[in-house]
Design a protein around this motif. Structure first.
Motif, PDB file in Angstrom:
ATOM      1  N   VAL A 205       4.353 -29.869  56.153  1.00  0.00           N
ATOM      2  CA  VAL A 205       4.216 -29.598  57.584  1.00  0.00           C
ATOM      3  C   VAL A 205       5.388 -30.239  58.319  1.00  0.00           C
ATOM      4  O   VAL A 205       5.949 -31.240  57.882  1.00  0.00           O
ATOM      5  N   GLN A 207       6.624 -31.815  61.981  1.00  0.00           N
ATOM      6  CA  GLN A 207       6.178 -32.244  63.302  1.00  0.00           C
ATOM      7  C   GLN A 207       7.378 -32.347  64.233  1.00  0.00           C
ATOM      8  O   GLN A 207       8.355 -33.047  63.923  1.00  0.00           O
ATOM      9  N   CYS A 208       7.316 -31.640  65.358  1.00  0.00           N
ATOM     10  CA  CYS A 208       8.435 -31.672  66.297  1.00  0.00           C
ATOM     11  C   CYS A 208       8.624 -33.098  66.818  1.00  0.00           C
ATOM     12  O   CYS A 208       7.676 -33.710  67.294  1.00  0.00           O
ATOM     13  N   HIS A 213       4.265 -31.267  68.150  1.00  0.00           N
ATOM     14  CA  HIS A 213       3.524 -30.095  67.703  1.00  0.00           C
ATOM     15  C   HIS A 213       3.783 -29.864  66.216  1.00  0.00           C
ATOM     16  O   HIS A 213       4.910 -29.941  65.773  1.00  0.00           O
ATOM     17  N   GLU A 214       2.737 -29.562  65.463  1.00  0.00           N
ATOM     18  CA  GLU A 214       2.901 -29.390  64.013  1.00  0.00           C
ATOM     19  C   GLU A 214       3.047 -27.919  63.641  1.00  0.00           C
ATOM     20  O   GLU A 214       2.260 -27.085  64.087  1.00  0.00           O
ATOM     21  N   THR A 215       4.043 -27.625  62.815  1.00  0.00           N
ATOM     22  CA  THR A 215       4.238 -26.255  62.326  1.00  0.00           C
ATOM     23  C   THR A 215       4.261 -26.272  60.801  1.00  0.00           C
ATOM     24  O   THR A 215       4.984 -27.063  60.204  1.00  0.00           O
ATOM     25  N   HIS A 216       3.510 -25.389  60.182  1.00  0.00           N
ATOM     26  CA  HIS A 216       3.556 -25.292  58.725  1.00  0.00           C
ATOM     27  C   HIS A 216       4.614 -24.259  58.351  1.00  0.00           C
ATOM     28  O   HIS A 216       4.318 -23.099  58.102  1.00  0.00           O
ATOM     29  N   ILE A 217       5.854 -24.717  58.314  1.00  0.00           N
ATOM     30  CA  ILE A 217       6.978 -23.804  58.123  1.00  0.00           C
ATOM     31  C   ILE A 217       6.859 -22.987  56.829  1.00  0.00           C
ATOM     32  O   ILE A 217       7.167 -21.811  56.795  1.00  0.00           O
ATOM     33  N   ALA A 220       0.519 -23.053  54.860  1.00  0.00           N
ATOM     34  CA  ALA A 220      -0.378 -24.207  54.811  1.00  0.00           C
ATOM     35  C   ALA A 220      -1.217 -24.194  53.548  1.00  0.00           C
ATOM     36  O   ALA A 220      -1.748 -23.169  53.181  1.00  0.00           O
TER      37      ALA A 220
END
Lengths: 283, 161
Positions: A205, A207-208, A213-217, A220
């Motif tokens: 994951v 986190q910006c 904000h968390e993004t699962h690039i 997930a």
């Protein structure tokens, strides 16, 4: 009778075939070998191998740890461990591993210039891997961590046929195409009878740094699902963090340079999980 | 000439996608490049020589396809919205998509030679060749097998790391 003649022929054939295979022999002085592999390229094998080696030493200062970079084509360990130079030779003509942060390291990267490509066919690679395994004065090691190249080919076969491996750690990102290759990697180890200790879910994951904000690039939980399918454990989960990449690029892996960070703690936990799953060796 | 009688005779340009490092996006870029060229009206084929980790069939959602034989060899799988991009990958030859291919060099070399000479590519403007990471058997064999043909060149993919 013809049936005993058939059996004799089968035995003879089996003996001839097995003569061609290298005999599996432990490396002198090395107690347990842990390989870090993946199948897929670019998922973080080297980063993970380096930090696991450092974590094994950090978790138990009585243990001696070595790190072997078996990625002949793209050796990353010299850069990540901030090591450079040709290895010295001992009086017995063995190569002395280069040491940093208390870890004994050997890599193809020490034997050739940084920008020189190794454009070799499998057969030459086999002999290079032999040298990196056996013609090194490792001394007495409790753990030898081996960073494997991507793929499921010559190097993986040579290493597992040459030396007994206590366990394999498979690294993957949650991305589908990475998981597909990780599955193949796990199956490869099954074919060569190497126990898989578990999977590491890497780059799980992002986190910006500004708004958190968390993004699962890379998707997930893909690795968790694969672990379930294969009946394997997840040894740990590592986020995609600028720190991890930056510290490796600068030769100061996060376990050493930022031991209090979440990333370092994640690697320390993985190292602990690895030791828990290894067979207990006599002291 | 020999070239005229072979399966690559109708291919105008061959493009290799290389990187050295794994996981930088070779397969992704090979796929997107093929689709972009197709959008521009070109006839395109993709040859996936990553034998250990063939990603392209999954990227184009054809991982369950099978290849067939014809007079001149294997018929590639046709992909893309208009089913007009020709694709060949070891992924189509596996019994199950997650079967592992654990081969040494000589066996890989043999299959790559076959992929180059025994696939009925037909008439293509571009054949894009996606390679695995490293600089090894697959790369040496691919370049050697392609040497007699119109090898346009190679594109190198990397990330800033």
């Amino acid at each position: 009778s013809s049936s005993s003649g058939d059996e004799a022929l089968r035995d003879k054939r089996a003996r001839i075939l097995s003569r061609g295979l290298p005999k599996q022999k432990p490396i002198e002085g090395v107690k347990q070998v842990v390989v870090v592999a993946s199948g897929k390229g670019g998922v973080g094998k080297s980063t993970t191998a380096v930090n696991i080696a450092l974590a094994l030493a950090a978790n138990d200062s009585t243990k001696e740890v070595g790190l072997l970079d078996a990625d002949i084509y793209g050796p990353s360990i010299p850069k990540m461990m901030n090591l450079k130079g040709n290895p010295e030779l001992t009086p017995k003509n063995l190569m002395r591993p280069l040491k940093n942060y208390g870890i004994a390291c050997m890599s193809m990267g020490f034997l050739i210039e940084e920008t020189v490509p190794v454009v070799w066919r499998g057969l030459m690679v086999m002999s290079a891997v032999e040298k990196l395994l056996r013609q090194v004065d490792w001394g007495q090691l409790d753990y030898l961590v081996i960073d494997m190249p991507p793929g499921t080919g010559d190097v993986q076969l040579s290493v597992s046929q040459n030396i007994p491996i206590a366990g394999a750690v498979i690294v993957s990102t949650p991305q589908d195409v990475a998981l597909l290759d990780a599955h193949k990697g796990a199956e490869m180890f099954r074919k060569v009878h190497v126990p898989v200790l578990g999977l590491v879910q890497n780059m799980s994951v992002f986190q910006c740094p500004r708004c958190k904000h968390e993004t699962h690039i890379f998707g997930a939980d893909g690795v968790r699902d694969l672990a379930k399918t294969l009946g394997l454990d997840i040894l740990g989960d590592i986020p995609l963090h600028v720190n991890i990449r930056e510290t490796c690029d600068s030769g100061q892996p996060v376990v050493i340079s930022q031991p209090q960070s979440d990333a370092a703690k994640a690697y320390l936990k993985i190292a602990m999980e690895i030791v828990r799953r290894l067979p207990v060796t006599p002291a | 000439t020999l070239a005229e009688r072979t399966n690559l005779a109708g291919v105008q340009h061959i493009l290799l996608v290389l990187s050295g490092k794994g996981g930088v996006g070779k397969s992704t870029i090979s796929t997107e490049l093929a689709l972009a060229l197709r959008n521009a009206g070109k006839r395109v084929g993709i040859l996936d020589v990553d034998l250990c980790g063939p990603s392209i069939p999954r990227m184009l959602r054809v991982q369950d396809s099978a290849v067939h034989q014809c007079d001149s060899g294997w018929v590639p799988v046709f992909v893309g919205q208009d089913k007009a991009i020709a694709l060949m990958s070891i992924g189509f030859l596996l019994e199950r998509p997650d079967d592992a291919v654990v081969w040494r060099g000589p066996k890989k070399n043999a299959l790559i030679k076959q992929f180059v000479t025994d696939v009925a590519w037909g008439d293509l403007d571009f054949l894009i060749v996606d390679t695995p990471p490293g600089t090894s058997d697959e790369h040496i064999s691919t370049v050697e097998a392609l040497r007699p043909y119109q090898l346009l060149g190679a594109v190198l993919v990397t990330t800033p790391q």
